[in-house]
Design a protein around this motif. Sequence first.
Motif: not given
Length: 201
Positions: A106-113, A152-164, A166-170
């Motif tokens: 909740s410390n991060f602003p809306e749409d922040y990666v 499904s509580l946070v949305q993944p951002v920048h998914i690598h082919c190995d499933g790693m 890099d970031a998420c968004r709420i």
Amino acid sequence: MEPLSDPHSERLFFRRIFGSENCCPHMFIEVSKAILKKCGGLPLAIISISGLLANRPRVKEEWDKVKRSIGSDLNKSQSLEGMKNIQSLSYNDLPPNLKTVLLHQSNFPEDYVIDRERLVRQWIAEGFISEERGRSCQEVAESYFYELINKSLVQPVHIHCDGMVDACRIHDMMLELIISKSIEENFITVVNGSQTVWGNP
């Protein structure tokens, strides 16, 4: 956005839980249709509920319990309130350690990666993470990050082919929920939209 049709709703729901739309055991078909009817074709509702069910025992009684917890069917006039109910259900189902790291976001602003490595370091620095069963704090924190994604509580951002990831968004609705829960539980308070004040969880 128009609600999904029944076939598209089922496809999204079953793929999220079973990995394929054709792998639903017969005993879950009827309760699944009832749950999907309550979701009203809303993709976020379907993703939230399927994320919750994917991490529960595959026992019909558990699914019936979730179905009853959703409340009345969602339609356009009550979709916002119904979504809040579904997201509260997902939040309340979390163990305390995951609630803590989710509330921290909740410390991060809306749409922040939110960068995964930065987030994990913050959780460790704040003392939210302890070593578990021979795993380092770093490994435990990383596992919490991926659990939030799997639920499904946070949305993944920048998914690598190995499933790693890099970031998420709420999602903005989930952010509203965790801000209200943070204030309710005296975990964190945002003052004037910028300054963060930590409470005593």
